[in-house]
Design an enzyme around this catalytic site. Structure first.
Site, PDB file in Angstrom:
ATOM      1  N   SER A  27      39.424  42.819  33.176  1.00 18.09           N
ATOM      2  CA  SER A  27      40.025  44.139  33.373  1.00 18.09           C
ATOM      3  C   SER A  27      40.831  44.299  34.658  1.00 18.09           C
ATOM      4  O   SER A  27      41.515  45.305  34.835  1.00 18.09           O
ATOM      5  CB  SER A  27      38.953  45.229  33.329  1.00 18.09           C
ATOM      6  N   SER A  52      41.129  46.930  31.439  1.00 20.23           N
ATOM      7  CA  SER A  52      40.980  48.369  31.491  1.00 20.23           C
ATOM      8  C   SER A  52      41.588  49.011  32.739  1.00 20.23           C
ATOM      9  O   SER A  52      41.805  50.215  32.747  1.00 20.23           O
ATOM     10  CB  SER A  52      39.494  48.739  31.435  1.00 20.23           C
ATOM     11  N   LYS A  79      40.513  53.328  40.964  1.00 15.43           N
ATOM     12  CA  LYS A  79      40.188  53.391  39.541  1.00 15.43           C
ATOM     13  C   LYS A  79      39.135  54.471  39.314  1.00 15.43           C
ATOM     14  O   LYS A  79      38.155  54.539  40.064  1.00 15.43           O
ATOM     15  CB  LYS A  79      39.668  52.018  39.070  1.00 15.43           C
TER      16      LYS A  79
END
Lengths: 494, 482, 95
Positions: free
Chosen positions: A183, A159, A78
């Site tokens: 997330s 997210s 990420k």
């Protein structure tokens, strides 16, 4: 053999047996990224050359029989984890050209264990969002399609939407995520994969770009619970550089996946049966209850009365912390700068241009709830309610070992839906936020499909530092569900 | 001592409280491992934590906490076993993270007290409200470029103690005495070097005025005053300004002001006041700071003797006057020097020599105790020669000057220059006889009743003996002959 | 509590986020929507409840006072948008 369809566990064996090389394994995934990323937009930065170099080194190591746990395994990172010498953007214009001269503890742990990074995955800007539409590098497409709606673009959740989409589409074998209010779990649910947010303090936050410090926690996302356990084993661990990291031994997570559940007490929190919950979500939940009962668990009705305030509490605490954490993006030491005549004008121009609308909105909210005259009414009250939420969990865990709930109130929705009203978007996290507020570990595992063919996840929540029980229960659901469905867009079909 | 500002409407009383920022003595910074030492090339004592890079996190320095605890104990203050760190949010060029980590609601040290002594000998107690730990900011330089200010973060993140007094101060003199006493305590404790010129100790001064018996009126804060003299001047000037406003029918605005010593005025820093709202909240990167009672006790157990206690001990143990004791304890090094000299010797003689000749010599030569050519042992050795009669007091002054010049021991100087006191009565008698022989006229005057001339004869004999005659023996020999 | 345009401007100023008049209305509506929604917390009885501080799992760890970092100016300045020699820069600040 489709190398991109292997689990991490199977790939570890295959690499050690030299059934295939790390170059082949990583190469297959890089090829898949090259084919599919243009469409899915799961990666902001693809580090193909570095990945192939790392794969060659992995093969040398494997040839010597010195493989580390993740040697040669291609992962997505990420783009919130700082990676030494590799651009790290947080999906923000603000950090478009930011190249950290340091490696986050979590990614350093993965590199130590031999992992190969294929690239940096897309996300909602600074991890603020539930649909991965708030990225300065464009939205991420969910590889799943509603039945008969091949042209409707669904969101992957957020997210950690890029990580979820990349793993679901087999562009990588696993990925790192971060979870502040859901997330990891919510996009895992939307993309039909597994993902665990460990206990707050289990994974170091050092070198991970902060959103809300008291909630942010890194965790793995993968196609199986066991693969999550393998990744978490490497990611977790005490770190002196993070004052909130907890010095607590990391147990054998993979072993926990096979644990017998006989006698485990599973709590079903009444308050999660919210009004208007779609029938198919409730049905999936009931199926999960039945599977765990069949596995030998005792099912107990429990009450978490303050749960319903979790989301509102979250939307005070997280913006408050974010308003302060993001003050450092001022155009002076790193990141974007919009020059202006005076310092204040430069701050204002830089931060207006550098941050997207949702980030600006949350900074404003957070600034307001901390400001003179409103602190007690909002922030202080929220932190008190947060304590009540935590006590809810503590009380529940005196009765039961884990809790079972749905991960999200709906399957993945389409881009453009729920986008006019921030509050409607926030409601996607209603089931995931309470565990974040309490700091306890929680995992999403695929449990079935919705009527229109989209994955639905169930959430297991455990006691602090008892990720083992969470992994054990999630594995049982995974086995019972035998979830073998694959998304429409994936490496081997496109 | 009362201090009154005479206004047109009658007398006004002064009310002052001080917030002192004292830089903590430590190797590394409060929350990062970068060097806390002064100087250094720009931006070399900076870690990525200090520069506020994304994902960087604070980890607290134990020694800085210990220094705060030591200081709290030295101020006879309550140590809070649990304290917290808050973020004070504001944007500024030299504040990299956009917030300063400080302690707002739960400081590590609570109420304490400092005793000050004034010129008239009176003693006052100034209350300490609290002491907390916080980070220093970096430095902006405005004179290097026509359009830009340059930022150096070497100081950013160095530990500061903010020591807040009660509004107990009533005169500029008390403010000066308080600062001097506080600085003395910090230096004794080794927690801050108290160097106001280098900025390692700075004061924010809260000033208000009121009529006797009134509650407090609005105060102004004069920021960052960097000398004790300026603090005293600023208070006087600001108080006069406020009296003028009140008496003119206006009212004082609560605001931050700056003292301009060149113009002898304070002026508003309204630009900085603009929309100040620090939005304090607990720093989520840090947990509550819990210190063990046993640790606090262990720090207290090895605390150095502080000035007040030392002065009392000097008075009682060495029998020296309060004033002398006060002078000697002003600096730890001075007190240690004195004790080395005094131990096993006549402590009053030692005090006279240390305060008189020795301090005088340091002043004259611009030296400090640390680089003085005369050590405490050296001065003690000279006193020993006086006491055992090897030299007399007058010769000792010569020996002292010689030691100051050459750095030799008193014994070596005496030996080299043959200054040993003459106690041989034969030699003294001979010198006496020679003087009498040479001064028959004076002898006649003396014999006719001019007793005062005895001193003249003593002087002549000593002169003849090059000052080395034992004064007592010379006196005795003269008396016998005369 | 509902935000008026002046308050929205004040918050934006505190947060150093430039806003145009054209943003103001939409932003005011969005923020008020969120604030209206979080009003629900007012129904919680918080009498005698301590606010949550820390995680409850540990007290603050203290590190030894050793210089372990710094002396890395190249890294410190590596991402600066406008460094001048060894310094960061900002538009001239007049004090």
């Amino acid at each position: 053999m489709m190398l991109t369809e292997l689990t991490i566990a199977a790939a570890q064996d295959g690499l050690r047996r030299r059934d295939f090389s790390a170059v082949e394994l990583v190469g297959a995934h890089i090829a898949a990224i090259e084919r599919l990323n243009g469409r899915l937009n799961a990666f902001i930065t693809v580090t193909a050359d570095q990945a192939m170099d790392a794969a060659r080194r992995a093969d040398d190591v494997l040839a010597k029989g010195e493989a580390a746990p993740l040697t040669g395994i291609p992962l997505g990172i990420k783009d919130l984890f700082c990676t030494d010498g590799v651009r790290t953007t947080a999906a923000s214009r603000m950090l478009e050209n930011f190249v950290p001269p340091y490696e986050s503890t979590v990614t350093a742990n993965l590199l130590r264990d031999g992992a190969v990074f294929a690239g940096k995955t897309n996300l909602d800007e600074f991890a603020m969002g539930s649909a991965n539409i708030n990225s300065a590098f464009g939205a991420v497409e969910n590889p799943w399609k509603r039945e008969g709606e091949a042209d409707t673009v669904l969101v992957p959740g957020g997210s950690s939407g890029g990580s979820a989409a990349a793993v679901a589409a087999s562009l990588v074998m696993g990925a790192t995520g971060t979870d502040t209010g859901g997330s990891i779990r919510q996009p895992a649910s939307y993309c039909g994969i597994a993902g665990i947010k460990p206990t707050y303090g289990r994974c170091s936050r050092w070198g991970t770009i902060a959103f809300a410090s008291s909630l942010d926690q890194a965790g793995p996302m993968a196609r199986t619970v066991e693969d999550c356990a393998i990744l978490l084993q490497s990611m977790a661990g005490f770190d002196l550089r993070d004052s909130t990291s907890v010095d607590c031994p990391v147990p054998d997570y993979r072993a926990a996946c096979g644990r017998d559940l006989k006698g485990m007490k599973v709590g079903i929190p009444a308050e999660y049966r919210v009004a208007g919950m779609p029938a198919e979500i409730e049905a999936a939940w009931n199926k999960g209850i039945a599977w765990l009962r069949d596995a030998g668990c005792e099912i107990v009705e429990v009450s978490l009365p303050y749960t319903k305030y979790g989301l509102a509490t979250y939307y005070i605490v997280a913006p408050a912390e974010c308003s302060s954490n993001l003050a450092r993006y001022d155009g002076v030491r790193f990141g974007r700068r919009v020059p202006a005549a005076s310092l204040d004008e430069q701050y204002e121009a830089t931060r207006r241009a550098g941050f997207g609308a949702e980030v600006r909105r949350r900074i404003m909210m957070g600034t307001y709830v901390l400001s003179a005259g409103y602190y007690d009414a909002y922030y202080l009250r929220a932190q008190k309610v947060r304590n009540l939420i935590r006590r809810d969990f503590e009380r529940a865990f005196q009765q039961v070992d884990v809790l079972l709930t749905p991960t999200a109130p709906s399957p993945a929705f389409a881009q453009g839906e729920k986008m006019d009203d921030p509050v409607q978007m926030y409601l996607n996290d209603v089931f995931t936020v309470p565990a974040s507020m309490a700091g306890v570990p929680a995992m999403s595992v695929p449990a079935g499909l919705s009527a229109n063919g989209l994955p639905l996840g169930l959430q297991i929540i455990g006691r602090s530092f008892d990720e083992e029980a969470v992994l054990a229960a999630a594995s049982a659901i995974e086995r019972a569900a035998s979830f073998t469905h694959r998304p429409a867009l994936r490496a081997e079909v496109v | 001592m009362s201090y009154v500002i005479e206004g047109r409407t009658g007398p006004w009383e002064l009310v002052v409280g001080l917030e002192v920022h004292a830089q903590v003595i430590s190797q590394s910074k409060l929350f990062s491992g970068a060097s806390a030492s002064y100087g250094g090339e720009p931006n070399t004592h900076v870690s990525l934590v200090d520069a506020g890079f994304p994902g960087m996190l604070p980890v607290i320095n134990r020694e800085c906490v210990a220094q705060a605890v030591r200081t709290g104990l030295g101020l006879k203050a309550r140590i809070n076993l649990e304290s917290r760190f808050d973020r004070k949010n504001y944007f500024y060029a030299d504040l990299p993270t956009g917030y300063q980590i400080s302690q707002f609601t739960h400081p590590i040290v609570g109420e304490g007290a400092v005793e000050i002594e004034l010129a008239d000998g009176s003693i006052r107690t100034i209350g300490i409200t609290r002491l907390h730990l916080e980070q220093d900011a970096g430095k902006s330089m405005h004179d290097q470029d026509p359009t830009r200010s340059f930022i150096d973060l070497n100081r950013a993140g160095v530990a500061l103690m903010e020591i807040v007094s009660e509004p107990d101060i009533r005169t500029p003199e008390e403010a000066g005495a308080y600062l001097r006493k506080l600085r003395m305590i910090l230096r004794y404790l080794g927690t801050c070097d108290g160097n106001m010129e280098e900025g390692s100790m700075r004061a924010d001064v809260n000033v208000s005025v009121r009529k006797a018996g009134e509650p407090f009126r609005t105060r102004c804060e004069i920021k960052n005053v960097n000398s004790i003299r300026y603090v005293m001047q600023a208070i006087e000037i600001e108080a006069a300004r406020q009296v003028e406003i009140w008496e003119g029918g206006g009212s004082v605005d609560q605001e931050t002001r700056l003292f301009d010593p060149a113009r002898g005025e304070t002026r508003s820093l309204r630009s900085k006041e603009d929309a100040h709202d620090y939005r304090y909240f607990p720093d989520p990167d840090l947990l509550p700071l819990v210190v063990e009672e046993a640790w606090v006790e262990s720090l207290g157990a090895v605390l150095p003797e502080l000035p007040d206690a030392k002065r009392q001990r000097f008075q009682s143990e060495y029998g020296i006057p309060r004033y002398d004791a006060g002078v000697l304890v002003a600096e730890q090094a001075t007190a240690d020097f004195y004790e080395t000299v005094a131990r096993g010797r006549d402590p009053r003689l030692a005090a006279n020599w240390v305060i008189g000749d020795f301090f005088g010599a340091l002043n004259r030569t611009g030296r400090t105790i640390q680089d003085s050519p005369i050590t405490a042992e050296g001065l003690g050795g000279m006193l020993d020669l006086i006491t055992d009669g090897t030299i007399n007091g007058k010769i000792a002054k010569d020996v002292f000057e010689d030691m100051l010049e050459t750095g030799e021991s008193a014994a070596a100087v005496v030996e080299r220059r043959g200054l040993r006191q003459v106690t041989d009565t034969g030699a003294i008698d001979a010198a006496v006889q020679a003087v009498l022989d040479a001064n028959q006229d004076k002898l006649a005057e003396y014999r006719s009743g001019k007793d005062k001339l005895f001193g003249f004869f003593v002087g002549q004999v000593m002169k003849a003996m090059a000052g080395k005659g034992n004064p007592a023996l010379v006196n005795a020999a003269l008396k016998k002959v005369l | 509590m509902s935000l008026d345009p002046a308050t929205v401007r004040r918050i934006a100023r505190l947060a150093r986020i430039g806003i145009d008049e054209s943003d103001l209305h939409a932003l005011q509506g969005e923020l008020n929507g969120i604030l209206g929604w979080i009003e629900q917390l007012n129904e919680v009885d918080i009498d005698g409840v301590e606010p949550m501080v820390g995680t409850g799992h540990a007290a603050l760890r203290m590190r030894d006072d050793v210089v372990t970092d710094g002396d890395a100016r190249d890294a410190v300045l590596s991402n600066a948008p406008d460094a001048a020699g060894p310094f960061y820069t900002v538009p001239k600040v007049v004090e």
